[in-house]
Design a protein around this motif. Structure first.
Motif, PDB file in Angstrom:
ATOM      1  N   UNK A 136       8.187 -15.228  50.000  1.00 24.86           N
ATOM      2  CA  UNK A 136       7.853 -15.915  48.745  1.00 24.86           C
ATOM      3  C   UNK A 136       9.111 -16.283  47.956  1.00 24.86           C
ATOM      4  N   UNK A 137      10.139 -15.439  48.030  1.00 21.68           N
ATOM      5  CA  UNK A 137      11.390 -15.692  47.307  1.00 21.68           C
ATOM      6  C   UNK A 137      12.426 -16.444  48.149  1.00 21.68           C
ATOM      7  N   UNK A 138      12.112 -16.665  49.408  1.00 27.44           N
ATOM      8  CA  UNK A 138      13.097 -17.225  50.334  1.00 27.44           C
ATOM      9  C   UNK A 138      13.586 -18.626  49.945  1.00 27.44           C
ATOM     10  N   UNK A 182      19.462 -26.992  31.729  1.00 36.11           N
ATOM     11  CA  UNK A 182      20.007 -25.630  31.666  1.00 36.11           C
ATOM     12  C   UNK A 182      18.874 -24.611  31.776  1.00 36.11           C
ATOM     13  N   UNK A 183      19.255 -23.389  32.138  1.00 41.16           N
ATOM     14  CA  UNK A 183      18.324 -22.265  32.196  1.00 41.16           C
ATOM     15  C   UNK A 183      18.828 -21.175  31.263  1.00 41.16           C
ATOM     16  N   UNK A 184      17.890 -20.457  30.651  1.00 42.76           N
ATOM     17  CA  UNK A 184      18.280 -19.352  29.770  1.00 42.76           C
ATOM     18  C   UNK A 184      17.279 -18.216  29.917  1.00 42.76           C
ATOM     19  N   UNK A 185      17.545 -17.132  29.213  1.00 51.59           N
ATOM     20  CA  UNK A 185      16.676 -15.953  29.224  1.00 51.59           C
ATOM     21  C   UNK A 185      16.450 -15.441  30.651  1.00 51.59           C
ATOM     22  N   UNK A 186      15.202 -15.123  31.001  1.00 53.12           N
ATOM     23  CA  UNK A 186      14.928 -14.496  32.300  1.00 53.12           C
ATOM     24  C   UNK A 186      15.257 -15.435  33.468  1.00 53.12           C
ATOM     25  N   UNK A 187      15.096 -16.751  33.265  1.00 52.48           N
ATOM     26  CA  UNK A 187      15.383 -17.699  34.346  1.00 52.48           C
ATOM     27  C   UNK A 187      16.856 -17.647  34.745  1.00 52.48           C
ATOM     28  N   UNK A 188      17.728 -17.555  33.765  1.00 51.02           N
ATOM     29  CA  UNK A 188      19.164 -17.437  34.039  1.00 51.02           C
ATOM     30  C   UNK A 188      19.484 -16.075  34.652  1.00 51.02           C
ATOM     31  N   UNK A 189      18.855 -15.037  34.147  1.00 50.70           N
ATOM     32  CA  UNK A 189      19.104 -13.678  34.636  1.00 50.70           C
ATOM     33  C   UNK A 189      18.685 -13.532  36.102  1.00 50.70           C
ATOM     34  N   UNK A 212       6.579 -18.524  37.707  1.00 53.26           N
ATOM     35  CA  UNK A 212       8.023 -18.383  37.471  1.00 53.26           C
ATOM     36  C   UNK A 212       8.811 -18.990  38.636  1.00 53.26           C
ATOM     37  N   UNK A 213       8.336 -18.736  39.870  1.00 52.64           N
ATOM     38  CA  UNK A 213       8.998 -19.333  41.048  1.00 52.64           C
ATOM     39  C   UNK A 213       8.963 -20.852  40.972  1.00 52.64           C
ATOM     40  N   UNK A 214       7.824 -21.398  40.566  1.00 56.92           N
ATOM     41  CA  UNK A 214       7.693 -22.860  40.449  1.00 56.92           C
ATOM     42  C   UNK A 214       8.739 -23.428  39.499  1.00 56.92           C
ATOM     43  N   UNK A 215       8.898 -22.757  38.371  1.00 51.90           N
ATOM     44  CA  UNK A 215       9.871 -23.217  37.363  1.00 51.90           C
ATOM     45  C   UNK A 215      11.283 -23.207  37.934  1.00 51.90           C
ATOM     46  N   UNK A 216      11.626 -22.130  38.640  1.00 57.84           N
ATOM     47  CA  UNK A 216      12.971 -22.032  39.221  1.00 57.84           C
ATOM     48  C   UNK A 216      13.176 -23.072  40.325  1.00 57.84           C
ATOM     49  N   UNK A 238       5.925 -29.959  46.081  1.00 51.93           N
ATOM     50  CA  UNK A 238       4.562 -29.760  45.554  1.00 51.93           C
ATOM     51  C   UNK A 238       3.713 -28.856  46.439  1.00 51.93           C
ATOM     52  N   UNK A 239       3.840 -28.987  47.744  1.00 59.84           N
ATOM     53  CA  UNK A 239       3.079 -28.140  48.670  1.00 59.84           C
ATOM     54  C   UNK A 239       3.557 -26.710  48.553  1.00 59.84           C
ATOM     55  N   UNK A 240       4.862 -26.530  48.484  1.00 64.45           N
ATOM     56  CA  UNK A 240       5.445 -25.187  48.372  1.00 64.45           C
ATOM     57  C   UNK A 240       4.986 -24.498  47.094  1.00 64.45           C
ATOM     58  N   UNK A 241       4.947 -25.260  46.008  1.00 62.97           N
ATOM     59  CA  UNK A 241       4.514 -24.700  44.718  1.00 62.97           C
ATOM     60  C   UNK A 241       3.075 -24.185  44.801  1.00 62.97           C
ATOM     61  N   UNK A 242       2.235 -24.885  45.539  1.00 63.34           N
ATOM     62  CA  UNK A 242       0.835 -24.491  45.666  1.00 63.34           C
ATOM     63  C   UNK A 242       0.659 -23.277  46.577  1.00 63.34           C
ATOM     64  N   UNK A 243       1.458 -23.239  47.636  1.00 66.64           N
ATOM     65  CA  UNK A 243       1.251 -22.234  48.666  1.00 66.64           C
ATOM     66  C   UNK A 243       1.817 -20.873  48.293  1.00 66.64           C
ATOM     67  N   UNK A 244       2.894 -20.846  47.502  1.00 66.31           N
ATOM     68  CA  UNK A 244       3.540 -19.573  47.186  1.00 66.31           C
ATOM     69  C   UNK A 244       2.943 -18.940  45.943  1.00 66.31           C
ATOM     70  N   UNK A 245       1.748 -18.448  46.075  1.00 63.76           N
ATOM     71  CA  UNK A 245       1.071 -17.839  44.929  1.00 63.76           C
ATOM     72  C   UNK A 245       1.088 -16.332  45.056  1.00 63.76           C
TER      73      UNK A 245
END
Length: 245
Positions: A136-138, A182-189, A212-216, A238-245
Motif C-alpha cells: 500500500x505504501x510502495x 508545498x507540503x506541511x504538517x503531517x504530509x511533510x513529516x 492520506x496516501x491519495x493526497x501524497x 486514478x486507478x491506484x487511488x481507488x485500489x489502495x484503500x
C-alpha cells in the motif's frame, strides 16, 4: 551484434497478426524497442509466450543491436524472475503499472544505467514478495527514491525549523513559499519518514489511511511534473487511488 541482457517490459503493442513491439528498459542497452515475432498465436510454439511481455515482466534476453535501427530484434527470451503475485493480485498489479508508467515518463534518453536498472528490478521483486501494508505504501516509496537517479531527489532536511516541503525546489524550508506547491504538517513529516526508508520492509511501520496516501500521491505527481518537461499526467494514478484503500 548479439548482447545478453536483462530487460523490464514497459509497454507492448500488437503488430501484424502474431507479433508485438515491446518497449523495454534493458540493463546493458538502456531503453529499446523490440519486434517479437509469433508470440500471439494459439499454436503450441506460441502458446503462453505473450504472457512474458506484460508490463513489469523481468526477462533474460539475447538481442541483436544495430545503432542505426529504431526497432531491434530478439533472438532468445525467458523469465529472469517469475512473479508469484504481481500478475494475479490486482492491488500489486496496479502498483506495478504505476511504477512502470512513472519510470517510462522519466526515461528520456536511451543510454544504459545499470544502477537505475538494479534499483527498479529490486523494487519489483520486493513488491511481489511484500505484505499488503508494504504494498500500500510502495508507490510513495518508489516515487521518492526513483527521483534520485534523475537528479532531483528531495533533500531530507526536515526539522522543527524547516517543517515545510517546497515541491518546486525539492527542499524543506522554514516558511511557506510564494507558490502553491508545498507540503506541511503531517504530509511533510511523513515524506521525510519515507525518504529515510532504506528497505521496503520498513514501510509496514508507516501507518497511513487511503485518503492520506491519495493526497501524497497527487503531491508527488506534481513534484515530478515540476521537474520533468512534458511530464503530463499519470494515467494509472486514478486507478491506484481507488485500489489502495
Amino acid at each position: 551484434m548479439l548482447h545478453n541482457t536483462k530487460g523490464i517490459v514497459l509497454r507492448t503493442v500488437k503488430y501484424g497478426e502474431t507479433s508485438v513491439i515491446v518497449l523495454m528498459f534493458t540493463e546493458k542497452l538502456g531503453i529499446q524497442s523490440y519486434l517479437i515475432n509469433g508470440v500471439r498465436t494459439s499454436s503450441k510454439k506460441g502458446a503462453g509466450k505473450a504472457n512474458l511481455f506484460q508490463p513489469s515482466a523481468i526477462l533474460d534476453l539475447v538481442v541483436y543491436h544495430n545503432e542505426l535501427k529504431q526497432i531491434q530484434r530478439v533472438r532468445e527470451f525467458k523469465w529472469s524472475y517469475l512473479y508469484q503475485h504481481i500478475f494475479s493480485d490486482i492491488r500489486k498489479n496496479v502498483v506495478a503499472l504505476f511504477m512502470v508508467e512513472l519510470l517510462t515518463k522519466c526515461l528520456k534518453q536511451p543510454e544504459p544505467n545499470a544502477e537505475l536498472f538494479n534499483f527498479v528490478e529490486d523494487a519489483f521483486i520486493h513488491l511481489d514478495e511484500s505484505s499488503e501494508s508494504v504494498a500500500a505504501n510502495f508507490p510513495l516509496f518508489f516515487a521518492l527514491h526513483l527521483a534520485v537517479f534523475f537528479g532531483f531527489r528531495i533533500q531530507d532536511r526536515y526539522s522543527e525549523k524547516n517543517p515545510i516541503l517546497d515541491l518546486q525546489e525539492g527542499i524543506f524550508v522554514q516558511d511557506r513559499p510564494a507558490h502553491p506547491h508545498f507540503l506541511e504538517d503531517k504530509q511533510a513529516q511523513i515524506t521525510s519518514q519515507l525518504l529515510k526508508v532504506m528497505q521496503p520492509e520498513e514501510l509496514q511501520d508507516i501507518k497511513l489511511n487511503h485518503e492520506f496516501r491519495r493526497t501524497l500521491l497527487h503531491a508527488y505527481e506534481t513534484y515530478y511534473a515540476l521537474q520533468i518537461q512534458d511530464f503530463g499526467i499519470m494515467k494509472t494514478l486514478p486507478v491506484l487511488r481507488e485500489i489502495l484503500k
